[in-house]
Design an enzyme around this catalytic site. Structure first.
Site, PDB file in Angstrom:
ATOM      1  N   ARG A  88     134.727  86.651  95.646  1.00 50.73           N
ATOM      2  CA  ARG A  88     134.903  85.222  95.381  1.00 50.73           C
ATOM      3  C   ARG A  88     133.834  84.392  96.084  1.00 50.73           C
ATOM      4  O   ARG A  88     133.849  83.170  95.977  1.00 50.73           O
ATOM      5  CB  ARG A  88     136.266  84.775  95.918  1.00 50.73           C
ATOM      6  CG  ARG A  88     137.299  84.413  94.839  1.00 50.73           C
ATOM      7  CD  ARG A  88     138.634  84.315  95.548  1.00 50.73           C
ATOM      8  NE  ARG A  88     139.603  83.483  94.926  1.00 50.73           N
ATOM      9  CZ  ARG A  88     140.755  83.946  94.415  1.00 50.73           C
ATOM     10  NH1 ARG A  88     141.018  85.230  94.368  1.00 50.73           N
ATOM     11  NH2 ARG A  88     141.643  83.110  93.949  1.00 50.73           N
ATOM     12  N   ARG A 127     153.879  77.410  86.275  1.00 45.54           N
ATOM     13  CA  ARG A 127     154.244  78.596  87.068  1.00 45.54           C
ATOM     14  C   ARG A 127     155.081  78.167  88.279  1.00 45.54           C
ATOM     15  O   ARG A 127     156.054  78.817  88.632  1.00 45.54           O
ATOM     16  CB  ARG A 127     152.966  79.316  87.519  1.00 45.54           C
ATOM     17  CG  ARG A 127     153.211  80.636  88.191  1.00 45.54           C
ATOM     18  CD  ARG A 127     151.935  81.438  88.324  1.00 45.54           C
ATOM     19  NE  ARG A 127     151.115  81.002  89.441  1.00 45.54           N
ATOM     20  CZ  ARG A 127     149.914  81.511  89.734  1.00 45.54           C
ATOM     21  NH1 ARG A 127     149.374  82.431  88.972  1.00 45.54           N
ATOM     22  NH2 ARG A 127     149.227  81.073  90.766  1.00 45.54           N
ATOM     23  N   ARG A 133     154.521  80.656  93.105  1.00 44.83           N
ATOM     24  CA  ARG A 133     154.027  80.856  94.462  1.00 44.83           C
ATOM     25  C   ARG A 133     154.027  79.591  95.300  1.00 44.83           C
ATOM     26  O   ARG A 133     153.964  78.486  94.779  1.00 44.83           O
ATOM     27  CB  ARG A 133     152.593  81.386  94.365  1.00 44.83           C
ATOM     28  CG  ARG A 133     152.561  82.824  93.946  1.00 44.83           C
ATOM     29  CD  ARG A 133     151.231  83.336  93.560  1.00 44.83           C
ATOM     30  NE  ARG A 133     150.079  82.601  94.041  1.00 44.83           N
ATOM     31  CZ  ARG A 133     148.845  82.899  93.680  1.00 44.83           C
ATOM     32  NH1 ARG A 133     148.630  83.894  92.855  1.00 44.83           N
ATOM     33  NH2 ARG A 133     147.833  82.186  94.141  1.00 44.83           N
ATOM     34  N   ARG A 144     142.458  74.325  95.463  1.00 42.56           N
ATOM     35  CA  ARG A 144     142.011  75.668  95.041  1.00 42.56           C
ATOM     36  C   ARG A 144     140.984  75.563  93.913  1.00 42.56           C
ATOM     37  O   ARG A 144     140.025  76.323  93.869  1.00 42.56           O
ATOM     38  CB  ARG A 144     143.216  76.511  94.603  1.00 42.56           C
ATOM     39  CG  ARG A 144     144.021  77.031  95.807  1.00 42.56           C
ATOM     40  CD  ARG A 144     145.441  77.393  95.428  1.00 42.56           C
ATOM     41  NE  ARG A 144     145.529  78.419  94.426  1.00 42.56           N
ATOM     42  CZ  ARG A 144     146.552  78.553  93.568  1.00 42.56           C
ATOM     43  NH1 ARG A 144     147.577  77.715  93.622  1.00 42.56           N
ATOM     44  NH2 ARG A 144     146.557  79.520  92.690  1.00 42.56           N
TER      45      ARG A 144
END
Ligand code: AMP
Length: 188
Positions: A88, A127, A133, A144
């Site tokens: 990443r 989600r 999460r 993010r």
């Protein structure tokens, strides 16, 4: 099969990683999952990882390499890997390339899944609504996506220059995304 999935949060790396692993017989290695397991194990390192993940910041490169490299080496020996969320950063990509060259298991393809930012944000919020999460909250999602754009995005030209990039539109049903990846792989 040796490939990596390069994609912003919410683009479907996990789903496609599982499908490609089932299809090719290579092992699916999800960096976020391995790091979350390490965080659950506790200790000073686990706490550091958990804090980075909760903020939506990247875990330091050396920690990531220490956790990921053994899994990648093992998978390469067992027949291949689908890397989901690793590398990443540029230093991670360089370390992974050096290791691959040393072991004779270099990457065959870097699959870049892209989708508009509104689509990614909405998927992550959905989600979260399904009991997802802890880092799927509006503020952390925004962060993010910013971290991805600044730090991981530059890996797209890095792999393009190496002639192994397959860009796929991730704003389609999962079956179509998988089919486009498979078509891209056969054209490499
Ligand atoms: P993911 O499950 O891929 O969305 O990753 C969740 C979180 O794990 C990220 O927000 C980072 O905190 C951490 N993480 C996963 N992969 C990496 C990586 N290759 N380098 C640094 N941090 C990572």
């Amino acid at each position: 099969m040796r490939l990596l999935l390069l994609a912003p949060p919410g683009a479907g790396k996990g789903t496609q990683g599982e499908r490609l692993a089932a299809w090719s017989g290579a092992r699916h290695i999800a960096a976020g999952d391995l790091l979350r397991a390490e965080a659950r194990a506790g200790g000073p390192l686990g706490r550091e990882i958990a804090a980075c993940q909760a903020r939506g910041d990247l875990v330091p490169d050396q920690v990531v390499l220490d956790v990921l490299i053994p899994a990648v080496v093992e998978a390469a020996a067992a027949g291949g890997y689908i890397l989901d969320g690793f590398p990443r950063t540029l230093p991670q990509a360089i370390a992974a390339a050096e290791l691959g060259a040393r072991l004779g298991v270099t990457l065959r393809a870097a699959v870049y899944l892209h989708a508009p930012e509104e689509v990614l944000t909405q998927r992550l919020l959905d989600r979260a609504g399904e009991g997802g999460r802890a880092d799927d909250t509006a503020g952390v999602i925004r962060h993010r996506l910013r971290v991805y754009a600044e730090t991981t995005g530059p890996l797209v030209p890095y792999y393009e220059e190496r002639g192994i990039l397959i860009a796929v539109d991730a704003d389609q049903p999962p079956d179509s995304v998988t089919a486009d990846i498979q078509a891209g792989l056969s054209g490499l």
